[in-house]
Design a protein around this motif. Sequence first.
Motif, PDB file in Angstrom:
ATOM      1  N   LEU A 113     -72.429   6.777 -18.429  1.00  0.00           N
ATOM      2  CA  LEU A 113     -73.243   7.340 -17.426  1.00  0.00           C
ATOM      3  C   LEU A 113     -72.634   8.508 -17.465  1.00  0.00           C
ATOM      4  CD1 LEU A 113     -75.155   4.809 -15.385  1.00  0.00           C
ATOM      5  CD2 LEU A 113     -75.150   5.815 -17.971  1.00  0.00           C
ATOM      6  N   VAL A 114     -71.781   9.044 -17.228  1.00  0.00           N
ATOM      7  CA  VAL A 114     -71.142  10.706 -16.687  1.00  0.00           C
ATOM      8  C   VAL A 114     -71.295  11.225 -17.989  1.00  0.00           C
ATOM      9  CG1 VAL A 114     -68.676  11.974 -15.867  1.00  0.00           C
ATOM     10  CG2 VAL A 114     -69.926  10.414 -14.631  1.00  0.00           C
ATOM     11  N   GLU A 115     -70.174  10.772 -19.201  1.00  0.00           N
ATOM     12  CA  GLU A 115     -70.383  11.131 -20.347  1.00  0.00           C
ATOM     13  C   GLU A 115     -71.551  11.958 -21.135  1.00  0.00           C
ATOM     14  OE1 GLU A 115     -68.810  10.437 -24.772  1.00  0.00           O
ATOM     15  OE2 GLU A 115     -68.527   9.135 -23.023  1.00  0.00           O
ATOM     16  N   LEU A 116     -72.567  10.517 -20.376  1.00  0.00           N
ATOM     17  CA  LEU A 116     -74.219  10.769 -21.007  1.00  0.00           C
ATOM     18  C   LEU A 116     -73.931  11.768 -20.304  1.00  0.00           C
ATOM     19  CD1 LEU A 116     -76.795  10.515 -22.159  1.00  0.00           C
ATOM     20  CD2 LEU A 116     -77.099   9.334 -19.876  1.00  0.00           C
ATOM     21  N   ILE A 117     -73.926  12.491 -19.147  1.00  0.00           N
ATOM     22  CA  ILE A 117     -74.686  13.741 -18.350  1.00  0.00           C
ATOM     23  C   ILE A 117     -74.202  14.989 -18.725  1.00  0.00           C
ATOM     24  CG2 ILE A 117     -74.647  14.666 -15.592  1.00  0.00           C
ATOM     25  CD1 ILE A 117     -74.373  11.982 -14.630  1.00  0.00           C
ATOM     26  N   LEU A 157     -73.533  24.661 -38.373  1.00  0.00           N
ATOM     27  CA  LEU A 157     -73.856  25.545 -38.722  1.00  0.00           C
ATOM     28  C   LEU A 157     -75.613  25.054 -39.153  1.00  0.00           C
ATOM     29  CD1 LEU A 157     -73.157  29.259 -39.497  1.00  0.00           C
ATOM     30  CD2 LEU A 157     -74.152  28.484 -36.738  1.00  0.00           C
ATOM     31  N   GLU A 158     -74.834  23.816 -39.390  1.00  0.00           N
ATOM     32  CA  GLU A 158     -76.187  23.023 -39.685  1.00  0.00           C
ATOM     33  C   GLU A 158     -76.024  21.623 -39.190  1.00  0.00           C
ATOM     34  OE1 GLU A 158     -76.181  22.993 -44.307  1.00  0.00           O
ATOM     35  OE2 GLU A 158     -76.517  25.130 -44.183  1.00  0.00           O
ATOM     36  N   ASP A 159     -75.082  21.498 -38.069  1.00  0.00           N
ATOM     37  CA  ASP A 159     -75.330  20.120 -37.631  1.00  0.00           C
ATOM     38  C   ASP A 159     -75.395  19.562 -36.887  1.00  0.00           C
ATOM     39  OD1 ASP A 159     -73.428  17.768 -36.405  1.00  0.00           O
ATOM     40  OD2 ASP A 159     -72.158  18.896 -35.627  1.00  0.00           O
ATOM     41  N   TYR A 160     -76.358  17.952 -36.684  1.00  0.00           N
ATOM     42  CA  TYR A 160     -77.636  18.006 -35.644  1.00  0.00           C
ATOM     43  C   TYR A 160     -77.332  16.671 -34.771  1.00  0.00           C
ATOM     44  CZ  TYR A 160     -81.476  19.359 -38.925  1.00  0.00           C
ATOM     45  OH  TYR A 160     -82.296  20.020 -39.542  1.00  0.00           O
ATOM     46  N   THR A 161     -75.956  16.680 -35.689  1.00  0.00           N
ATOM     47  CA  THR A 161     -75.354  16.406 -34.124  1.00  0.00           C
ATOM     48  C   THR A 161     -74.664  16.830 -32.974  1.00  0.00           C
ATOM     49  OG1 THR A 161     -72.801  16.266 -34.570  1.00  0.00           O
ATOM     50  CG2 THR A 161     -74.492  14.708 -35.631  1.00  0.00           C
ATOM     51  N   PHE A 162     -74.369  18.283 -32.954  1.00  0.00           N
ATOM     52  CA  PHE A 162     -73.672  19.007 -31.943  1.00  0.00           C
ATOM     53  C   PHE A 162     -72.826  18.531 -31.652  1.00  0.00           C
ATOM     54  CE2 PHE A 162     -78.104  19.990 -31.693  1.00  0.00           C
ATOM     55  CZ  PHE A 162     -78.255  21.123 -31.820  1.00  0.00           C
ATOM     56  N   GLY A 163     -71.836  18.075 -32.759  1.00  0.00           N
ATOM     57  CA  GLY A 163     -70.722  17.184 -32.136  1.00  0.00           C
ATOM     58  C   GLY A 163     -70.643  15.920 -31.439  1.00  0.00           C
ATOM     59  N   ILE A 164     -71.487  15.566 -31.214  1.00  0.00           N
ATOM     60  CA  ILE A 164     -71.344  14.159 -30.342  1.00  0.00           C
ATOM     61  C   ILE A 164     -71.308  13.334 -31.243  1.00  0.00           C
ATOM     62  CG2 ILE A 164     -73.120  12.448 -29.500  1.00  0.00           C
ATOM     63  CD1 ILE A 164     -74.620  15.017 -28.233  1.00  0.00           C
ATOM     64  N   ARG A 170     -74.091   3.625 -26.778  1.00  0.00           N
ATOM     65  CA  ARG A 170     -73.573   2.968 -25.338  1.00  0.00           C
ATOM     66  C   ARG A 170     -74.362   3.278 -24.119  1.00  0.00           C
ATOM     67  NH1 ARG A 170     -70.674   7.016 -27.499  1.00  0.00           N
ATOM     68  NH2 ARG A 170     -69.701   8.909 -26.747  1.00  0.00           N
ATOM     69  N   PHE A 171     -74.730   4.590 -23.934  1.00  0.00           N
ATOM     70  CA  PHE A 171     -75.199   5.432 -22.860  1.00  0.00           C
ATOM     71  C   PHE A 171     -76.196   4.130 -22.041  1.00  0.00           C
ATOM     72  CE2 PHE A 171     -73.593   8.811 -25.535  1.00  0.00           C
ATOM     73  CZ  PHE A 171     -72.529   9.196 -24.645  1.00  0.00           C
TER      74      PHE A 171
END
Length: 203
Positions: A113-117, A157-164, A170-171
């Motif tokens: 949950l901290v990672e989610l935040i 520039l085209e990554d919809y995941t924003f690196g997530i 799991r969240f």
Amino acid sequence: MESKNIKLRIFTSQHRLYMQMLIDLREKIGWCNEDSLGDEVYIAPFILTCAAALECTLNDKIIYHFTSEDGTKNDLSAGFLSMNLKGKLSNIVSILTDGKFTINKEHKTYQALVELIRLRNRLVHNSSDFEECDAVVITEPEGNVHIKIPDEVNDKLEDYTFGIKRPIGRFQDALEDMFEQFFNIYDKEEFTHNKLIVLSKNA
């Protein structure tokens, strides 16, 4: 048949709507086991909805806890509601149990949950900046000139995941676990503690 008008006070529990939305969204996307790599466009919306579900849950619990049967709100509720999201999460167990219990910050549910935040804050407060990269100036045989940007920059520039990174279900699982381990049972007489909810050192 007789009828008479009465006044009711109903607590709307908006967090329930977010929780159901998460279930419906996850089912629609097909992320039950999250093995597939598709549907990246849903990653940011899912994270934001999950974070909204968490904050609404915490707000609802604080409001309900500090409101008397006649509808009077205790002044303390405003102070707790003004805390940032991580502060609410860190303190909600102590608030609702009047300091008897606290949340185990080493537990995987709390950590998720901290990672989610953190991810929610990154998405909501995202901003652009200038970035240096090596590029190549290409001159075509017919004289046209263009600049080739490296593939990794274009991909970013085209990554919809924003690196997530996946799995992000799991969240939602962590939020559901918070209900099972605490919200659904903390006010029962037989509740003592568990791995997520521990006795406060001051108790």
